[in-house]
Design a protein around this motif. Structure first.
Motif, PDB file in Angstrom:
ATOM      1  N   VAL A  58       0.509  -1.395  -0.057  1.00  0.00           N
ATOM      2  CA  VAL A  58      -0.273  -0.017  -0.230  1.00  0.00           C
ATOM      3  C   VAL A  58       1.307   1.145   0.313  1.00  0.00           C
ATOM      4  O   VAL A  58       0.621   2.047  -0.498  1.00  0.00           O
ATOM      5  CB  VAL A  58      -1.128   0.281   0.950  1.00  0.00           C
ATOM      6  CG1 VAL A  58      -1.552   1.714   1.320  1.00  0.00           C
ATOM      7  CG2 VAL A  58      -1.953  -0.842   1.099  1.00  0.00           C
TER       8      VAL A  58
ATOM      9  N   SER B 122       0.899   4.147  -3.271  1.00  0.00           N
ATOM     10  CA  SER B 122       1.138   5.760  -2.276  1.00  0.00           C
ATOM     11  C   SER B 122       1.360   5.853  -3.041  1.00  0.00           C
ATOM     12  O   SER B 122       1.013   6.991  -3.710  1.00  0.00           O
ATOM     13  CB  SER B 122      -0.058   5.796  -1.413  1.00  0.00           C
ATOM     14  OG  SER B 122      -0.825   4.169  -0.882  1.00  0.00           O
TER      15      SER B 122
ATOM     16  N   TRP C 124       1.321   6.637  -7.006  1.00  0.00           N
ATOM     17  CA  TRP C 124       0.382   7.013  -7.426  1.00  0.00           C
ATOM     18  C   TRP C 124       0.455   8.524  -6.711  1.00  0.00           C
ATOM     19  O   TRP C 124       0.481   9.758  -8.256  1.00  0.00           O
ATOM     20  CB  TRP C 124      -0.936   6.900  -6.579  1.00  0.00           C
ATOM     21  CG  TRP C 124      -1.950   7.673  -6.759  1.00  0.00           C
ATOM     22  CD1 TRP C 124      -2.115   8.879  -6.326  1.00  0.00           C
ATOM     23  CD2 TRP C 124      -3.204   7.000  -7.733  1.00  0.00           C
ATOM     24  NE1 TRP C 124      -3.296   9.329  -7.040  1.00  0.00           N
ATOM     25  CE2 TRP C 124      -3.609   8.770  -7.863  1.00  0.00           C
ATOM     26  CE3 TRP C 124      -3.155   6.962  -9.050  1.00  0.00           C
ATOM     27  CZ2 TRP C 124      -5.236   8.392  -8.517  1.00  0.00           C
ATOM     28  CZ3 TRP C 124      -3.874   6.606  -9.443  1.00  0.00           C
ATOM     29  CH2 TRP C 124      -5.058   7.342  -9.593  1.00  0.00           C
ATOM     30  N   VAL C 125       1.268   9.386  -5.984  1.00  0.00           N
ATOM     31  CA  VAL C 125       1.502  10.613  -5.525  1.00  0.00           C
ATOM     32  C   VAL C 125       2.821  10.824  -6.262  1.00  0.00           C
ATOM     33  O   VAL C 125       2.691  12.092  -7.483  1.00  0.00           O
ATOM     34  CB  VAL C 125       2.202  10.712  -4.673  1.00  0.00           C
ATOM     35  CG1 VAL C 125       2.733  12.012  -4.432  1.00  0.00           C
ATOM     36  CG2 VAL C 125       0.583  10.435  -3.336  1.00  0.00           C
TER      37      VAL C 125
END
Length: 97
Positions: free
Chosen positions: A33, A37, A40-41
């Protein structure tokens, strides 16, 4: 074939029943995760995108017109206090009598 599937599922549930295995699985899941994440950022942030031009283009010129006591504004506006509006005088009929 069903006996093989049942044995695999029984072995999986037995493995998952061990508290130490659940803790390891939680750490692995949390790590996945965090990595997803972070990616993604990195790909969604404006700083991550490259631009062919480093200079910002100026916005196109625009005109704003207000008439008959209306209010018009263009661009960024900041009002730092109270705003009082006064109604314009009543319009007279410009046609001759």
């Amino acid at each position: 074939m069903d006996k093989i599937n049942n044995n695999v599922m029984a072995a999986f549930w037995s493995w998952l029943g061990n508290e130490q295995n659940r803790k390891i699985l939680a750490w692995i899941g949390s790590g996945v995760v965090v990595v997803i994440s972070g990616l993604w950022v990195a790909f969604q942030s404006p700083g991550g995108k490259s631009s062919t031009s480093t200079a910002k283009s100026s916005p196109a010129a625009s005109s704003v017109i207000a008439s008959e006591g209306s209010v018009a504004a263009g661009g960024n506006i900041t009002i730092g206090g109270n705003v009082t509006t006064i109604a314009p005088p009543a319009a007279t009929d410009p046609t001759p009598q």
